[in-house]
Design an enzyme around this catalytic site. Structure first.
Site, PDB file in Angstrom:
ATOM      1  N   GLU A 160      58.810  73.383  27.200  1.00 43.39           N
ATOM      2  CA  GLU A 160      58.595  72.810  25.873  1.00 43.39           C
ATOM      3  C   GLU A 160      57.466  73.485  25.072  1.00 43.39           C
ATOM      4  O   GLU A 160      56.481  72.845  24.700  1.00 43.39           O
ATOM      5  CB  GLU A 160      58.321  71.308  25.980  1.00 43.39           C
ATOM      6  CG  GLU A 160      59.534  70.536  26.478  1.00 43.39           C
ATOM      7  CD  GLU A 160      59.331  69.023  26.425  1.00 43.39           C
ATOM      8  OE1 GLU A 160      58.195  68.555  26.235  1.00 43.39           O
ATOM      9  OE2 GLU A 160      60.338  68.300  26.577  1.00 43.39           O
ATOM     10  N   GLU A 353      65.493  68.173  31.431  1.00 40.84           N
ATOM     11  CA  GLU A 353      64.844  66.855  31.341  1.00 40.84           C
ATOM     12  C   GLU A 353      65.718  65.933  30.512  1.00 40.84           C
ATOM     13  O   GLU A 353      66.228  66.326  29.460  1.00 40.84           O
ATOM     14  CB  GLU A 353      63.472  66.912  30.647  1.00 40.84           C
ATOM     15  CG  GLU A 353      62.338  67.424  31.476  1.00 40.84           C
ATOM     16  CD  GLU A 353      61.005  67.330  30.731  1.00 40.84           C
ATOM     17  OE1 GLU A 353      60.854  66.446  29.854  1.00 40.84           O
ATOM     18  OE2 GLU A 353      60.118  68.139  31.034  1.00 40.84           O
TER      19      GLU A 353
END
Length: 438
Positions: A160, A353
């Site tokens: 991320e 995720e």
């Protein structure tokens, strides 16, 4: 363990589909006295930075309890475990010994190790605003690969980078706590450059399965008005295309390259080093409109008025304990959109995720959330998207960054006073899902 609610069977996924769970080092390991400090240690030491005033000095104490946690993984029946390596720990004497032990334990249990190399815990003294951090990242990657490369099945250099840039460097809500707005863009470029250099280092060490864990979500315009459409398109560039276009197309979205430092054209050749899989972290879509002239409180963040967009609520949807809307079909929309945008430049996709925060051991809301998102993933597969795996966030309740210990994302409850682990209803449900997929 609480008996999970019975639901309709999940559709069958193809043979070889990879099922797993994810964690990150800073959020679960603890043992802060056995590693060098990270920017998150410095950040949490500042009063008011973390809502409950907590730190990750102990967290779940996974460093000392990893065998117990691997036993939970084995009982759950996952194929793979995505963990992150702590760069500050590797920088400390004996730091790689812990990951040697962890990877050996996973291999002995028949679980594929999936290693993320940077999940936001940058060593103090390094700075993604500086180009040399990308070079240091490649050196660190080479050291980890030399030690673990014979057993780690999959490598993800970055997790991320969009959130680390936005929350850590633009808005100041995460470490290192800077509020630079668009002057934060060099941090994005240097993370991407570091990723490309890390891919080269991993290839040199013999790695054959390399990806990234990029966060993505559909951007929904607040209306069909021209100003809302323009604002939503700009937001989509920042949160989606800024970190995918350079990797997959070898170029930044139009106009962004002029905001980046250094020899951007040469750097893009490094950034676009081919990868074997594309990791997607998905939580929710975002509704975006034109700026409204005031600061906006959204998802626990204060968004400044000077941004060229505003984030609006998605109404008529249930929300998680974090206040995030629950939109499973957004995952299908996202994946088909990535396929349509990038075509054959998009490698096989893995959901690295997906998860939610809810309290309690009898977490039926989490079961409903995961059930809906796994079905949406199957819909994307049926629509022709090459999806190869799905990882739940997260195995354990953990230190949830600036939220401290107030948010619980785990399939396993952790009592942070005693560190006792208790599987939740969702753990039992996911275990049954995995058994039915065999």
């Amino acid at each position: 363990m609480i008996r999970p609610m019975v639901t309709n069977p999940i559709p069958q996924f193809p043979a070889g589909f990879l099922w797993g769970v994810s964690t990150s080092a800073h959020q679960i390991e603890g043992a802060a006295d056995l590693r060098a400090p990270s920017v998150w240690d410095a950040f949490t030491a500042e009063p008011g930075r973390v809502k409950d005033g907590s730190t990750a000095a102990v967290a779940c104490d996974h460093y000392h309890r990893y065998r117990e946690d691997v036993a939970l993984l084995a009982d759950l029946g996952v194929d793979a475990y995505r963990f992150s390596v702590s760069w500050p720990r590797v920088d400390s004497p004996g730091g790689l010994d812990f990951y040697d032990r962890l990877v050996d334990e996973l291999c002995a249990a028949g679980i594929r190790p999936v290693a993320t190399l940077f999940h936001w815990d940058l060593p103090v003294g390094l700075d993604w605003l500086r180009r040399e951090t990308a070079e240091r990242f490649a050196q660190y990657t080479a050291a980890v690969a030399a030690r673990l490369g014979d057993r780690v099945g999959t490598w993800l250099p970055l997790n991320e980078p969009a959130e680390h840039t936005l929350l850590g460097h633009a808005l100041g809500a995460h470490a290192p706590g800077r509020q630079l707005l668009f002057d934060a863009l060099p941090a994005a470029h240097h993370q991407l450059l570091g990723h490309g250099l890390a891919v080269r280092a991993l290839r040199a060490a013999g790695a054959t399965d390399i990806g990234i864990a990029n966060s993505h979500g559909p951007t929904w315009p607040a209306s069909h008005a021209a100003e809302d459409l323009e604002a939503a398109a700009f937001y989509d560039i920042l949160l989606n295309r800024l970190f995918a276009d350079p990797l997959l197309l070898g170029r930044y979205p139009e106009g962004i390259d002029a905001l980046m430092p250094g020899d951007v054209e040469a750097d893009l050749k490094v950034i676009a080093e081919p990868i074997d899989r594309y990791g997607v972290n998905y939580y929710a879509p975002t509704r975006v409109g034109a700026p409204q002239g005031d600061e906006i409180e959204f998802g626990g963040l204060t968004l400044p008025a000077e941004l060229p967009f505003s984030v609006r609520e998605i109404e008529d949807r249930p929300v998680t304990d974090f206040g995030w809307p629950v939109v499973p079909e957004g995952l299908t929309e996202l994946l088909t959109g990535l396929r349509d945008r990038y075509g054959d430049r998009l490698p096989p996709v893995v959901i690295t995720e997906n998860g939610c925060s809810y309290p309690g051991l009898d977490d039926q809301d989490r079961i409903g959330y995961l059930d809906g998102h796994i079905r949406a993933l199957h819909d994307a597969l049926a629509a022709g998207v090459d999806v190869r795996g799905y990882f739940v966030w997260s195995l354990l309740d953990n230190f949830e960054w600036a939220e401290g210990y107030a948010r619980r994302f785990g399939l396993v409850h952790v009592d942070f006073a005693t560190l006792e682990r208790t599987p939740k209803a969702s753990y039992g449900w996911f275990r049954e899902v995995l058994r039915a997929q065999r």
